[in-house]
Scaffold this motif. Structure first.
Motif, PDB file in Angstrom:
ATOM      1  N   LEU A   1      -5.725  -2.732  -4.828  1.00 26.15           N
ATOM      2  CA  LEU A   1      -6.718  -1.671  -5.003  1.00 26.15           C
ATOM      3  C   LEU A   1      -6.007  -0.330  -5.193  1.00 26.15           C
ATOM      4  O   LEU A   1      -6.264   0.395  -6.166  1.00 26.15           O
ATOM      5  CB  LEU A   1      -7.637  -1.664  -3.767  1.00 26.15           C
ATOM      6  CG  LEU A   1      -8.836  -0.711  -3.743  1.00 26.15           C
ATOM      7  CD1 LEU A   1      -9.896  -1.220  -2.755  1.00 26.15           C
ATOM      8  CD2 LEU A   1      -8.460   0.715  -3.383  1.00 26.15           C
ATOM      9  N   LEU A   2      -5.080  -0.001  -4.285  1.00 25.00           N
ATOM     10  CA  LEU A   2      -4.397   1.292  -4.395  1.00 25.00           C
ATOM     11  C   LEU A   2      -3.515   1.334  -5.639  1.00 25.00           C
ATOM     12  O   LEU A   2      -3.495   2.328  -6.370  1.00 25.00           O
ATOM     13  CB  LEU A   2      -3.568   1.572  -3.139  1.00 25.00           C
ATOM     14  CG  LEU A   2      -4.374   1.862  -1.864  1.00 25.00           C
ATOM     15  CD1 LEU A   2      -3.432   2.105  -0.684  1.00 25.00           C
ATOM     16  CD2 LEU A   2      -5.296   3.068  -2.051  1.00 25.00           C
ATOM     17  N   MET A   3      -2.774   0.250  -5.901  1.00 29.14           N
ATOM     18  CA  MET A   3      -1.865   0.258  -7.057  1.00 29.14           C
ATOM     19  C   MET A   3      -2.646   0.452  -8.356  1.00 29.14           C
ATOM     20  O   MET A   3      -2.207   1.179  -9.252  1.00 29.14           O
ATOM     21  CB  MET A   3      -1.059  -1.042  -7.099  1.00 29.14           C
ATOM     22  CG  MET A   3       0.079  -1.028  -8.105  1.00 29.14           C
ATOM     23  SD  MET A   3       1.403   0.165  -7.697  1.00 29.14           S
ATOM     24  CE  MET A   3       2.364  -0.821  -6.513  1.00 29.14           C
ATOM     25  N   THR A   4      -3.788  -0.187  -8.464  1.00 28.85           N
ATOM     26  CA  THR A   4      -4.595  -0.049  -9.679  1.00 28.85           C
ATOM     27  C   THR A   4      -5.054   1.395  -9.873  1.00 28.85           C
ATOM     28  O   THR A   4      -4.975   1.945 -10.976  1.00 28.85           O
ATOM     29  CB  THR A   4      -5.806  -1.009  -9.609  1.00 28.85           C
ATOM     30  OG1 THR A   4      -5.298  -2.357  -9.540  1.00 28.85           O
ATOM     31  CG2 THR A   4      -6.699  -0.872 -10.837  1.00 28.85           C
ATOM     32  N   THR A   5      -5.504   2.029  -8.781  1.00 26.77           N
ATOM     33  CA  THR A   5      -5.947   3.428  -8.923  1.00 26.77           C
ATOM     34  C   THR A   5      -4.777   4.349  -9.258  1.00 26.77           C
ATOM     35  O   THR A   5      -4.974   5.377  -9.902  1.00 26.77           O
ATOM     36  CB  THR A   5      -6.653   3.938  -7.639  1.00 26.77           C
ATOM     37  OG1 THR A   5      -5.737   3.892  -6.549  1.00 26.77           O
ATOM     38  CG2 THR A   5      -7.891   3.118  -7.333  1.00 26.77           C
ATOM     39  N   VAL A   6      -3.583   3.982  -8.830  1.00 25.04           N
ATOM     40  CA  VAL A   6      -2.396   4.787  -9.172  1.00 25.04           C
ATOM     41  C   VAL A   6      -2.055   4.611 -10.655  1.00 25.04           C
ATOM     42  O   VAL A   6      -1.805   5.588 -11.375  1.00 25.04           O
ATOM     43  CB  VAL A   6      -1.205   4.383  -8.274  1.00 25.04           C
ATOM     44  CG1 VAL A   6       0.110   4.905  -8.836  1.00 25.04           C
ATOM     45  CG2 VAL A   6      -1.424   4.890  -6.849  1.00 25.04           C
ATOM     46  N   LEU A   7      -2.068   3.375 -11.126  1.00 26.94           N
ATOM     47  CA  LEU A   7      -1.725   3.111 -12.540  1.00 26.94           C
ATOM     48  C   LEU A   7      -2.744   3.757 -13.478  1.00 26.94           C
ATOM     49  O   LEU A   7      -2.398   4.141 -14.613  1.00 26.94           O
ATOM     50  CB  LEU A   7      -1.635   1.598 -12.792  1.00 26.94           C
ATOM     51  CG  LEU A   7      -0.517   0.870 -12.028  1.00 26.94           C
ATOM     52  CD1 LEU A   7      -0.598  -0.637 -12.283  1.00 26.94           C
ATOM     53  CD2 LEU A   7       0.874   1.399 -12.399  1.00 26.94           C
TER      54      LEU A   7
ATOM     55  N   MET B  80       0.851  -1.198   0.000  1.00 22.28           N
ATOM     56  CA  MET B  80       0.000   0.000   0.000  1.00 22.28           C
ATOM     57  C   MET B  80       0.889   1.252   0.000  1.00 22.28           C
ATOM     58  O   MET B  80       0.654   2.204  -0.753  1.00 22.28           O
ATOM     59  CB  MET B  80      -0.931   0.012   1.227  1.00 22.28           C
ATOM     60  CG  MET B  80      -2.021  -1.046   1.187  1.00 22.28           C
ATOM     61  SD  MET B  80      -3.032  -1.089   2.706  1.00 22.28           S
ATOM     62  CE  MET B  80      -3.909   0.481   2.576  1.00 22.28           C
ATOM     63  N   PHE B  81       1.918   1.241   0.856  1.00 22.72           N
ATOM     64  CA  PHE B  81       2.828   2.383   0.877  1.00 22.72           C
ATOM     65  C   PHE B  81       3.631   2.465  -0.425  1.00 22.72           C
ATOM     66  O   PHE B  81       3.914   3.555  -0.917  1.00 22.72           O
ATOM     67  CB  PHE B  81       3.765   2.309   2.092  1.00 22.72           C
ATOM     68  CG  PHE B  81       3.151   2.814   3.359  1.00 22.72           C
ATOM     69  CD1 PHE B  81       3.101   4.176   3.635  1.00 22.72           C
ATOM     70  CD2 PHE B  81       2.607   1.942   4.291  1.00 22.72           C
ATOM     71  CE1 PHE B  81       2.533   4.658   4.808  1.00 22.72           C
ATOM     72  CE2 PHE B  81       2.023   2.410   5.472  1.00 22.72           C
ATOM     73  CZ  PHE B  81       1.986   3.768   5.731  1.00 22.72           C
ATOM     74  N   ALA B  82       4.006   1.329  -0.981  1.00 22.84           N
ATOM     75  CA  ALA B  82       4.743   1.356  -2.258  1.00 22.84           C
ATOM     76  C   ALA B  82       3.897   2.011  -3.350  1.00 22.84           C
ATOM     77  O   ALA B  82       4.395   2.808  -4.149  1.00 22.84           O
ATOM     78  CB  ALA B  82       5.157  -0.061  -2.668  1.00 22.84           C
TER      79      ALA B  82
END
Lengths: 220, 220
Positions: free
Chosen positions: A168-174, A102-104
């Motif tokens: 979830l977070l990585m997808t929203t970042v990408l 999540m932090f990454a």
């Protein structure tokens, strides 16, 4: 328990639609099977001292539940994830891996992506003058994306061999890269993002955000 | 329990000394009264596939304890904070506030600051061409710093009326501005940073990082 309340924008211009950070919270709540109320605000409320007491930077989202008021999309998603195994395994070592990713997502992958986003949002003359800087930032993003793809390898998910709040977070970042061709150069990562976006909970969350914008679109 | 091991760089150039992210972990461990072993690496290890298995992006720090290997400074500080009231109160609502401000430090305040940092680290011709962009980014940082100062008001700390891991992260983020005059324009925030830097645990952590660099400085 009452339904939690998620604060979101009533309307934003097209370039931001589908990217506003309340999407993360809506998605997390959908994965958790938790209904919620929307609390919609506009620019006036954003600047009000009343709202600043809930969200010192005037941003969205804010989550209010029976116990407290929380801001920062990462913190809200963590709060939700800590209360349901739908987003994070209860095993402490696996939970730590999830939190690591999540932090990454938010502190290693998102910052250079937002840097590119800020450059691309400048007035044309300023963006044009910074085109060499832009190329270097795109290069930094490419390095990070390749490292991420190398880690993923044949993995379907970032941690714990299952979908978690890290994915979830990585997808929203990408997703923020949608106006660039950077993700297309790393097909495995593009596939990872699409796989997560195909989840019914994501589709419901996205539709909820987009429906709100459609209902409140400025009259022509 | 064995002492945890913190991976850090053997040496970095002066501009990065005192800012490398293992400082956050050293500081957290000092606040927790937890001794640790250093594991020092250089550019060769950073690129090695062995190290990439611990840290997919080749960065520092990495924390190894009896149970697991963790990367991302924010995730490591959270992991340490979850094990000691020295960094985070045990009351769940207060802990959530602390985590909220940890994410605010790393996902709201740090990204524009790192953007300025990246611009200032470009070759002079590229940085010069981007001077209007730089001014806009400095403006974005100013807005965020003023919002942060408005929130702090007469508060000494961000959350829970005491020093926590949120102040630890926020202080290390504000330190990145040391080559700019931005923090000097918000004296209350400058004082907040100095107050936290005056803590013995910070001083020990900073000395440990700087001593390492001094011991491994390239021969003239």
């Amino acid at each position: 328990m009452h339904q939690p309340q998620v604060t979101a924008f009533r309307w934003v211009p097209a370039f931001a639609q589908g990217l506003v950070r309340d999407l993360r919270v809506r998605w997390a709540l959908e994965e958790a099977g938790q209904g919620y109320q929307e609390h919609l605000i506009g620019p006036a409320q954003q600047q009000s001292s009343d709202y600043r007491q809930q969200q010192p930077f005037g941003q969205v989202p804010v989550l209010k539940d029976d116990e407290q008021t929380i801001f920062e999309s990462g913190a809200i998603v963590l709060h939700i994830a800590e209360q349901t195994t739908a987003l994070m395994p209860s095993d402490p070592a696996l939970a730590t891996q999830v939190k690591t990713w999540m932090f990454a997502a938010l502190n290693t992958i998102e910052p250079p992506i937002m840097m590119l986003n800020v450059i691309d949002m400048q007035p044309p003359a300023i963006a044009q003058a910074a085109h060499e800087l832009r190329a270097n930032v795109a290069g930094m993003i490419g390095v990070r994306l390749n490292s991420l793809a190398a880690f993923l390898g044949n993995r379907e998910y970032l941690a714990a061999d299952r979908f978690t709040s890290a994915d979830l977070l990585m997808t929203t970042v990408l997703r923020i890269l949608r106006t660039t061709d950077l993700l297309a150069t790393v097909p495995s990562l593009d596939a990872y993002k699409s796989r997560n976006e195909a989840r019914p909970a994501f589709q419901k969350a996205l539709a909820a955000q987009m429906d709100t914008f459609e209902r409140h679109a400025p009259q022509q």
